[in-house]
Design an enzyme around this catalytic site. Structure first.
Site, mmCIF file in Angstrom:
data_model
loop_
_atom_site.group_PDB
_atom_site.id
_atom_site.type_symbol
_atom_site.label_atom_id
_atom_site.label_comp_id
_atom_site.label_asym_id
_atom_site.label_seq_id
_atom_site.Cartn_x
_atom_site.Cartn_y
_atom_site.Cartn_z
ATOM 1 N N ASP A 1 2.026 -3.610 -7.176
ATOM 2 C CA ASP A 1 3.417 -2.795 -8.508
ATOM 3 C C ASP A 1 3.343 -3.277 -9.351
ATOM 4 O O ASP A 1 4.363 -2.943 -10.231
ATOM 5 C CB ASP A 1 4.857 -3.256 -7.757
ATOM 6 N N THR A 2 1.759 -2.590 -10.155
ATOM 7 C CA THR A 2 2.621 -2.120 -11.211
ATOM 8 C C THR A 2 3.313 -1.039 -11.651
ATOM 9 O O THR A 2 3.486 -0.180 -10.898
ATOM 10 C CB THR A 2 0.293 -1.657 -11.731
ATOM 11 N N VAL A 3 3.619 -1.164 -12.784
ATOM 12 C CA VAL A 3 4.655 0.135 -13.282
ATOM 13 C C VAL A 3 4.620 1.171 -14.506
ATOM 14 O O VAL A 3 3.039 0.525 -14.673
ATOM 15 C CB VAL A 3 5.725 -0.357 -13.370
#
Length: 413
Positions: free
Chosen positions: A227-229
């Site tokens: 869940d890198t943004v």
């Protein structure tokens, strides 16, 4: 090439929505000096239904922060930084607050930002002690835009570890104790993963068993915690910018730097020029090592210069990522991208000229799901969506694509 294209058509899972504005809406949005568009993502990986509301909420907030900047007259690079701050501040994302904890029990973050107008880039890797690492990356970018340092020295664009921390402090970026960045969720995940590792080490006796088990554990990690943004923005002047931020893989080795900090891997932004008819911006998410070895952000940006954006992105994800020779040893290639491209247009009206941009925006992923949000400066609220691979398809071997079109208009004085 023929076989690869056929393979893409067989494996891909395509959903393409045309979100073109109606003529009535388009006419209503011809306001002088107000415009722009933002597309954000809260990661490509796995997003449970139980947390869908939280993921969508943080995407909406990030979009609103960027749009507020655009309405205030900010350029794309300032707006994209504002979107990233909102994403990093959420305890539900693996960036900034609540980032994954490494093997040593510490938080180390990666982030980068690129300005399509100046083509300047700023990045930090394995940095600790800052709630918003994107602000450090953005400060690196802005300092580089000022030109050379004393004695003709070249300003840095990428700093890591302790050096990055000291530079940020000296340039006024406020620090945050690492313990305040830990959340109940990240701490419980760390304890759970640590127990799994300790149990695995006790059970493994043979070298081959150990290697096999570690590979299996790594695949499980990659499929669930990517869940890198990130965000991509275009302002009314047609400038684009992109940014990305990540806490990295869970239980990563201290000092590991993922794609979020690497040039051409985490994000890319480039204004249109004589060679390129479209302005493009890309932000990625997924297994960092896969994205680094394929330089996926830059590959997707280059693909967007083709006439058919949807087909170009599909082929890039298939040929440059899933079927990449650089990842031939991988069973599953896990990643996702958000992409926008825009072209300027001037439309003569009976009484005045209307100038604007045609924005095409897409997202694609090979992971189980990807959460995105998007909003124009004329919208009253952001739209959000969690894209998922259809049942029966295999993560890492199938491609999902969605997107739309937005026309941004303003009157020319």
């Amino acid at each position: 090439m023929e076989s690869l294209q056929n393979s893409a058509e067989e494996q891909q899972c395509t959903f393409y929505k045309d979100n073109s504005w109606s003529k009535k809406q388009e006419s209503a949005n011809t306001k002088p000096g107000v415009g722009g568009f933002v597309l954000v993502h809260a990661g490509a990986g796995y997003h449970s239904e139980s947390k869908a509301k939280e993921y969508k909420h943080v995407c909406k907030r990030a979009c609103q922060q960027a749009v507020d900047q655009l309405k205030a007259g900010a350029l794309a690079v300032e707006a994209v930084a504002a979107a990233l701050v909102a994403l990093e501040d959420s305890p539900f994302t693996n960036a900034g607050m609540g980032s994954n904890i490494n093997l040593s029990g510490e938080i180390e973050c990666d982030a980068s930002i690129m300005d399509g107008k100046s083509l300047q880039y700023g990045a930090v890797g394995a940095i600790s002690g800052f709630k918003n690492p994107v602000l450090v990356a953005n400060r690196l970018l802005s300092e580089a835009q000022k030109g050379k340092l004393s004695a003709g020295r070249i300003p840095p664009c990428f700093l890591v570890g302790r050096g990055a921390h000291e530079w940020a402090i000296s340039h006024g970026v406020p620090p945050c104790p690492s313990e305040k960045m830990t959340t109940k969720f990240s701490l419980s995940a760390f304890k759970r993963n640590k127990r799994k590792m300790e149990l695995a080490e006790k059970m493994d006796r043979g070298h081959n068993q150990t290697k096999k088990r570690r590979q299996s554990s790594g695949n499980e990690n990659c499929s669930e915690c990517l869940d890198t943004v990130g965000a991509v923005v275009v302002d009314m002047q047609g400038n684009v910018a992109a940014a990305v931020s990540s806490g990295g893989l869970a239980m990563k080795h201290p000092g590991r730097v993922g794609q979020a900090a690497h040039y051409g891997c985490g994000c890319w932004a480039e204004n249109a020029c004589n060679m390129n008819p479209y302005s493009t911006a890309v932000s990625t998410s997924g297994c960092g090592e896969h994205l680094i070895r394929t330089m996926l952000a830059r590959e997707c940006a280059a693909a967007m210069q083709s006439e058919d954006a949807h087909q170009a992105l599909l082929e890039a994800m298939q040929n440059k990522f899933i079927s990449s020779p650089f990842l031939a040893s991988e069973d599953r290639v896990l990643g996702g991208v958000i992409v926008l491209r825009c072209s300027r247009c001037v439309e003569p009206q009976p009484s005045t000229n209307v100038q604007g941009s045609l924005v095409e925006f897409l997202w694609s992923h090979t992971t189980e799901s990807m959460c995105v949000g998007y909003m124009s400066a004329q919208d009253s609220k952001a739209k959000t969506h969690i894209s998922r691979l259809p049942p029966g398809t295999v993560p890492g071997q199938s491609v999902a694509i969605e997107g739309g079109v937005c026309r941004l208009m303003s009157t020319v004085d």
